[in-house]
Write an enzyme that holds these catalytic residues in place. Structure first.
Site, PDB file in Angstrom:
ATOM      1  N   SER A   1      19.567  15.667 -63.113  1.00  0.00           N
ATOM      2  CA  SER A   1      19.897  14.170 -62.767  1.00  0.00           C
ATOM      3  C   SER A   1      19.541  14.452 -60.900  1.00  0.00           C
ATOM      4  O   SER A   1      20.418  15.465 -61.391  1.00  0.00           O
ATOM      5  CB  SER A   1      21.141  13.830 -63.050  1.00  0.00           C
ATOM      6  OG  SER A   1      21.428  12.469 -62.506  1.00  0.00           O
TER       7      SER A   1
ATOM      8  N   TYR B   1      30.394  14.782 -63.538  1.00  0.00           N
ATOM      9  CA  TYR B   1      29.204  14.611 -64.427  1.00  0.00           C
ATOM     10  C   TYR B   1      27.854  15.693 -63.148  1.00  0.00           C
ATOM     11  O   TYR B   1      27.385  15.877 -63.359  1.00  0.00           O
ATOM     12  CB  TYR B   1      28.790  13.153 -64.696  1.00  0.00           C
ATOM     13  CG  TYR B   1      27.275  12.806 -65.657  1.00  0.00           C
ATOM     14  CD1 TYR B   1      26.844  13.609 -66.058  1.00  0.00           C
ATOM     15  CD2 TYR B   1      26.614  12.234 -64.009  1.00  0.00           C
ATOM     16  CE1 TYR B   1      25.918  13.211 -66.500  1.00  0.00           C
ATOM     17  CE2 TYR B   1      24.647  11.832 -64.532  1.00  0.00           C
ATOM     18  CZ  TYR B   1      25.138  12.178 -65.427  1.00  0.00           C
ATOM     19  OH  TYR B   1      23.291  12.003 -65.766  1.00  0.00           O
TER      20      TYR B   1
HETATM   21  N1  LIG Z   1      19.139   7.405 -68.217  1.00  0.00           N
HETATM   22  C1  LIG Z   1      18.949   7.806 -67.220  1.00  0.00           C
HETATM   23  O1  LIG Z   1      18.647   6.880 -66.436  1.00  0.00           O
HETATM   24  C2  LIG Z   1      19.023   9.398 -66.241  1.00  0.00           C
HETATM   25  C3  LIG Z   1      19.432   9.748 -65.653  1.00  0.00           C
HETATM   26  C4  LIG Z   1      19.192  10.521 -64.980  1.00  0.00           C
HETATM   27  C5  LIG Z   1      19.539  12.232 -65.680  1.00  0.00           C
HETATM   28  N2  LIG Z   1      19.345  11.763 -67.100  1.00  0.00           N
HETATM   29  C6  LIG Z   1      19.360  12.606 -68.323  1.00  0.00           C
HETATM   30  O2  LIG Z   1      18.575  12.517 -68.852  1.00  0.00           O
HETATM   31  C7  LIG Z   1      19.182  12.838 -70.604  1.00  0.00           C
HETATM   32  C8  LIG Z   1      18.824  11.824 -71.276  1.00  0.00           C
HETATM   33  O3  LIG Z   1      20.057  11.159 -71.230  1.00  0.00           O
HETATM   34  P1  LIG Z   1      20.266   9.452 -71.790  1.00  0.00           P
HETATM   35  O4  LIG Z   1      20.129   8.110 -70.811  1.00  0.00           O
HETATM   36  O5  LIG Z   1      18.844   9.576 -72.832  1.00  0.00           O
HETATM   37  O6  LIG Z   1      21.385   9.444 -72.463  1.00  0.00           O
HETATM   38  P2  LIG Z   1      21.792  10.856 -73.555  1.00  0.00           P
HETATM   39  O7  LIG Z   1      23.082   9.875 -73.776  1.00  0.00           O
HETATM   40  O8  LIG Z   1      22.210  12.001 -73.036  1.00  0.00           O
HETATM   41  O9  LIG Z   1      21.169  10.605 -74.963  1.00  0.00           O
HETATM   42  C9  LIG Z   1      19.742  11.462 -75.323  1.00  0.00           C
HETATM   43  C10 LIG Z   1      20.154  11.887 -76.436  1.00  0.00           C
HETATM   44  O10 LIG Z   1      21.434  12.737 -76.774  1.00  0.00           O
HETATM   45  C11 LIG Z   1      21.421  12.520 -77.575  1.00  0.00           C
HETATM   46  N3  LIG Z   1      22.982  13.479 -77.367  1.00  0.00           N
HETATM   47  C12 LIG Z   1      24.110  12.757 -76.634  1.00  0.00           C
HETATM   48  N4  LIG Z   1      25.190  13.376 -76.492  1.00  0.00           N
HETATM   49  C13 LIG Z   1      25.210  14.280 -77.679  1.00  0.00           C
HETATM   50  C14 LIG Z   1      26.173  15.084 -78.903  1.00  0.00           C
HETATM   51  N5  LIG Z   1      27.248  15.333 -77.973  1.00  0.00           N
HETATM   52  N6  LIG Z   1      25.880  15.840 -79.194  1.00  0.00           N
HETATM   53  C15 LIG Z   1      24.213  15.797 -79.444  1.00  0.00           C
HETATM   54  N7  LIG Z   1      23.121  15.156 -79.253  1.00  0.00           N
HETATM   55  C16 LIG Z   1      23.767  14.291 -78.659  1.00  0.00           C
HETATM   56  C17 LIG Z   1      21.281  11.303 -77.988  1.00  0.00           C
HETATM   57  O11 LIG Z   1      21.426  10.550 -79.958  1.00  0.00           O
HETATM   58  P3  LIG Z   1      23.198  10.594 -80.254  1.00  0.00           P
HETATM   59  O12 LIG Z   1      23.910   9.631 -79.479  1.00  0.00           O
HETATM   60  O13 LIG Z   1      22.342  10.335 -82.118  1.00  0.00           O
HETATM   61  O14 LIG Z   1      23.890  11.430 -80.384  1.00  0.00           O
HETATM   62  C18 LIG Z   1      19.908  10.801 -77.654  1.00  0.00           C
HETATM   63  O15 LIG Z   1      18.921  11.325 -79.206  1.00  0.00           O
HETATM   64  C19 LIG Z   1      20.754  13.091 -69.805  1.00  0.00           C
HETATM   65  O16 LIG Z   1      20.813  14.753 -69.912  1.00  0.00           O
HETATM   66  C20 LIG Z   1      20.904  12.947 -68.790  1.00  0.00           C
HETATM   67  O17 LIG Z   1      21.576  13.740 -68.304  1.00  0.00           O
HETATM   68  C21 LIG Z   1      19.009  10.671 -67.853  1.00  0.00           C
END
Ligand SMILES: NC(=O)c1ccc[n+]([C@@H]2O[C@H](COP(=O)([O-])OP(=O)(O)OC[C@H]3O[C@@H](n4cnc5c(N)ncnc54)[C@H](OP(=O)(O)O)[C@@H]3O)[C@@H](O)[C@H]2O)c1
Length: 265
Positions: A143, A156
């Site tokens: 990120s 975080y």
């Molecule tokens: N979205 C943004 O704006 C953004 C910005 C910068 C970086 N990122 C990075 O991109 C990545 C994806 O982010 P995201 O926004 O899609 O949200 P996320 O909450 O990380 O979800 C991504 C995936 O991970 C699963 N997941 C989350 N927590 C989990 C756990 N404890 N155990 C197993 N699976 C888990 C979720 O499904 P379940 O909830 O069903 O488990 C989903 O399939 C992350 O690493 C985040 O830091 C995102």
């Protein structure tokens, strides 16, 4: 499209059900890689698995909270005997926004347990097998928050800095074995987790990336590690890496306040 002879025949996507994780799954299936998808909620996990199977590949799902202490054992048991050539560690959006000193220590610890402990465990497990066979790839989703300390998400942002620096060291080590390592740095991305958080993604001038686009950019740059900043955010990452740190931290804090839902801002 990525080469299944290098990164196949199986890929593991930790956090492979929604948002960028679902995009990775679908694009890897299009490239002909079989998939192991890990996530907690069964419905999105099954929906993504179905979409991948429709593309003609085999898919195993693991309904698992990566925070469980036996998570690695569960992943091992399901993967036993599979030839895994790619690990994507995508799970890891922030789960707890709070001032540190008055925060709930257990919830703060969970941010570390997912973004550092679980990431390291899976990376070592699959990385060791890839090193032994002399090919493969590890993609860690990072990120822009990891370039600068931020109030309310200090833990975080520090875990994302850890991941990036770790990826650089791992890249140096694994290149000796012919294994690629990439920290894919994302800026604001329109994922279900972000939408559930109620952030103001429609702010004028805000650069919001789409999951399909950043996943495609990540897979295309697997061999260009150790770090790739996706979604047109390279100059933002460079800016956040500079000095003076007080000015940069205060400026970023102001920008992220504008993103928060009205009542939290
Ligand atoms: N979205 C943004 O704006 C953004 C910005 C910068 C970086 N990122 C990075 O991109 C990545 C994806 O982010 P995201 O926004 O899609 O949200 P996320 O909450 O990380 O979800 C991504 C995936 O991970 C699963 N997941 C989350 N927590 C989990 C756990 N404890 N155990 C197993 N699976 C888990 C979720 O499904 P379940 O909830 O069903 O488990 C989903 O399939 C992350 O690493 C985040 O830091 C995102």
């Amino acid at each position: 499209m990525i080469d299944k002879n290098t990164y196949g025949p199986w890929a593991v996507v930790a956090g492979g059900s929604e948002g960028v994780g679902a995009s990775f799954a679908e694009q890897l299936a299009d490239a002909g890689l079989n998939l192991v998808l890990i996530a907690r909620k069964p419905e999105p996990l099954e929906a993504t698995a179905r979409a991948a199977r429709e593309r003609g590949v085999r898919v195993h799902t693991i309904e698992l909270d990566l925070l469980e202490s036996a998570a690695l054992d569960t992943v091992r048991a399901t993967n036993d005997g599979l030839d895994v050539g790619l690990l994507v560690f995508n799970a890891g959006a922030n789960t707890y926004g709070h001032e540190f000193v008055t925060g709930d220590q257990q919830r703060l610890q969970q941010v570390i347990d997912l973004n550092i402990t679980a990431q390291l465990q899976l990376t070592q497990h699959f990385g060791a097998a890839m090193a032994e066979r002399g090919r493969g790839g590890i993609l860690l989703v990072g990120s822009l928050a990891g370039y600068l300390g931020q109030g309310q998400i200090s833990v975080y942002s520090a875990t994302k800095a850890f991941s990036r620096v770790f990826a650089e060291g791992l890249w140096l080590e694994l290149r000796e074995y012919g294994v690629d390592v990439l920290e894919l740095v994302l800026g604001v991305t329109r994922t279900p987790a972000m939408e559930r958080g109620g952030l103001n993604l429609d702010l004028p001038g805000l650069n919001v990336a789409e999951p399909d686009d950043v996943a495609r950019e990540g897979l295309a740059n697997l061999g260009n590690g150790p770090v790739h900043v996706a979604g047109g955010n390279q100059s933002a990452a460079e800016h956040r890496s500079g000095f003076p740190r007080d000015k940069l931290a205060l400026e970023a804090q102001e920008a992220s306040r504008r993103l928060l839902p009205e009542e939290e801002a």
